[in-house]
Write a protein that holds these residues in place. Structure first.
Motif, PDB file in Angstrom:
ATOM      1  N   THR A   1       0.833  -1.214   0.000  1.00  0.00           N
ATOM      2  CA  THR A   1       0.000   0.000   0.000  1.00  0.00           C
ATOM      3  C   THR A   1       0.864   1.259   0.000  1.00  0.00           C
ATOM      4  OG1 THR A   1      -0.221   0.146   2.426  1.00  0.00           O
ATOM      5  CG2 THR A   1      -1.806  -1.231   1.254  1.00  0.00           C
TER       6      THR A   1
ATOM      7  N   ALA B   1       1.899   1.827  -3.399  1.00  0.00           N
ATOM      8  CA  ALA B   1       0.748   2.205  -4.235  1.00  0.00           C
ATOM      9  C   ALA B   1       0.447   3.693  -4.148  1.00  0.00           C
ATOM     10  CB  ALA B   1      -0.483   1.396  -3.826  1.00  0.00           C
TER      11      ALA B   1
ATOM     12  N   LEU C   1      -5.536  -1.521   7.830  1.00  0.00           N
ATOM     13  CA  LEU C   1      -5.193  -2.194   6.585  1.00  0.00           C
ATOM     14  C   LEU C   1      -6.359  -3.059   6.146  1.00  0.00           C
ATOM     15  CD1 LEU C   1      -2.749  -2.747   4.622  1.00  0.00           C
ATOM     16  CD2 LEU C   1      -2.206  -4.698   6.096  1.00  0.00           C
TER      17      LEU C   1
ATOM     18  N   ALA D   1      -2.925  -7.147   0.141  1.00  0.00           N
ATOM     19  CA  ALA D   1      -3.370  -5.780   0.428  1.00  0.00           C
ATOM     20  C   ALA D   1      -4.475  -5.343  -0.515  1.00  0.00           C
ATOM     21  CB  ALA D   1      -2.192  -4.822   0.324  1.00  0.00           C
TER      22      ALA D   1
ATOM     23  N   GLY E   1      -6.135  -2.102   0.596  1.00  0.00           N
ATOM     24  CA  GLY E   1      -6.091  -0.654   0.840  1.00  0.00           C
ATOM     25  C   GLY E   1      -5.625  -0.383   2.253  1.00  0.00           C
ATOM     26  N   ALA E   2      -5.450   0.887   2.577  1.00  0.00           N
ATOM     27  CA  ALA E   2      -4.999   1.264   3.914  1.00  0.00           C
ATOM     28  C   ALA E   2      -5.298   2.732   4.160  1.00  0.00           C
ATOM     29  CB  ALA E   2      -3.492   1.017   4.076  1.00  0.00           C
TER      30      ALA E   2
ATOM     31  N   VAL F   1      -5.220   4.885   0.674  1.00  0.00           N
ATOM     32  CA  VAL F   1      -5.028   4.328  -0.666  1.00  0.00           C
ATOM     33  C   VAL F   1      -5.847   3.056  -0.813  1.00  0.00           C
ATOM     34  CG1 VAL F   1      -2.990   2.990   0.037  1.00  0.00           C
ATOM     35  CG2 VAL F   1      -3.283   3.605  -2.369  1.00  0.00           C
TER      36      VAL F   1
ATOM     37  N   LEU G   1      -5.905  -0.195  -3.580  1.00  0.00           N
ATOM     38  CA  LEU G   1      -5.187  -0.797  -4.700  1.00  0.00           C
ATOM     39  C   LEU G   1      -6.069  -0.833  -5.949  1.00  0.00           C
ATOM     40  CD1 LEU G   1      -2.226  -1.925  -4.440  1.00  0.00           C
ATOM     41  CD2 LEU G   1      -3.410  -1.561  -2.284  1.00  0.00           C
TER      42      LEU G   1
END
Length: 341
Positions: free
Chosen positions: A186, A189, A228, A236, A238-239, A258, A260
């Motif tokens: 993340t 990203a 997370l 992953a 998103g976070a 964010v 993904l």
């Protein structure tokens, strides 16, 4: 005669003068928020939460009075080793060029060749930087959220709409080791976030860098709350992360958020921001204001923030130029006025 002192080397009387200046600048910029207390400023001067960078700070004194603060950020990232990021806050127009000259000297000594200037995007600041030969390359909207005014029912709807194949992992301080690799994904990203026309390369993060950042934030008084979103296989999705200032817990920062690419369009961004809001209300009720920043060109995230209740507070600017261009601008007397709070 102007005197520059490394902020880490201030004696008590000079520190108190610097603190008076910082609090004066705080009250001018954010009169509704608490001003920086002494312990927080000490922690910031000693070091601060860094994202793969070294920070140097100087305080300018004129006849014993602190008149300006200068901040130089030198990234360790190999792809951006030529970059220096500078920030100047001053109470007098005539000080800005002198402080900039000192910061440029320090940047050149470290081998930097390109400079990004960061600060409030005012007509005065734009005239100063463009007059020295820099170009305004990007703008960022800072926005504030009154935590108590958020529509709790709306947050519940965002959470209820969450996809069934994604789980949330919460932590404080350090990310659990079993999820560190997903967090690295993340972090990298975030390179998808708009940088407009800034000449800056994608930054590269690994687990060692993130672990060092956890420790750096803790050392300077920041409680890091992480969230997370992961798939059933632990990958992953998103976070989002919030920094709670131990010295001023009423004023917190929503940092990176964010999702993904493969998971976008499923409401995950709204979900994780709503879940973090719920967590803050439950665990950090003293956090009354949450601030965030987004590139003006990042329409998707700005739309979510607006829907959530964030209100614009400050427009920030990034001006960029070669270091030699700025040096030449200073030598020919370019840059109208200066930067003042």
């Amino acid at each position: 005669m102007m005197q520059f002192v490394n902020a880490r080397e201030l004696d008590q009387s000079l520190f108190e003068a610097a603190l008076e200046l910082q609090q004066r600048l705080d009250r001018a910029r954010d009169p509704e928020l608490p001003a920086t207390p002494a312990d927080e400023l000490r922690a910031t001067f000693d070091d601060d939460a860094s994202e793969n960078a070294r920070h140097e700070r100087i305080v300018a004194f004129d006849e014993g009075q602190a008149v300006a603060l200068g901040h130089l950020e030198l990234t360790h990232d190999s792809a951006n080793k030529r970059l220096a990021i500078v920030e100047i806050t001053s109470v007098r127009h005539d000080i800005s060029k002198v402080v900039l000259g000192e910061l440029l000297r320090m940047a050149r000594a470290d081998g930097r060749t390109s400079v990004i200037a960061w600060g409030d995007c005012t007509a005065e600041a734009d005239a100063f930087w463009t007059g020295l030969g820099a170009e305004l390359r990007s703008t960022e909207q800072e926005s504030d959220l009154d935590m108590a005014s958020v529509d709790a029912e709306l947050m519940r709807r965002w959470i209820d709409a969450a996809p069934d194949d994604i789980n949330l992992v919460h932590w404080a301080g350090r990310c659990p080791e079993e999820h560190i690799d997903a967090l690295v994904v993340t972090a990298n990203a975030m390179n998808d976030a708009p940088t407009d026309s800034l000449e800056i390369e994608d930054m590269s993060f690994d687990a060692a860098i993130l672990r060092a950042d956890f420790d750096a934030r803790d050392a300077c008084g920041i409680d890091y709350l992480g969230l997370l979103a992961v798939g059933t296989d632990g990958s992953a999705a998103g976070a989002t992360e919030v920094f709670v200032n131990r010295f001023r817990p009423a004023f917190a920062w929503q940092w990176n958020t964010v999702v993904l690419p493969a998971y976008r369009g499923r409401g995950i961004g709204r979900w994780i921001k709503a879940a973090m809001w719920q967590r803050l209300r439950a665990e950090v009720p003293e956090a009354t204001t949450l601030r965030t920043g987004n590139a003006e060109s990042n329409a998707a995230m700005l739309a979510i923030n607006t829907e959530m209740g964030f209100q614009p507070s400050h427009l920030m600017g990034c001006w960029q130029a070669d270091l030699t261009t700025l040096e030449s601008g200073l030598s020919r007397g370019g840059g109208r006025g200066g930067i003042t709070a």
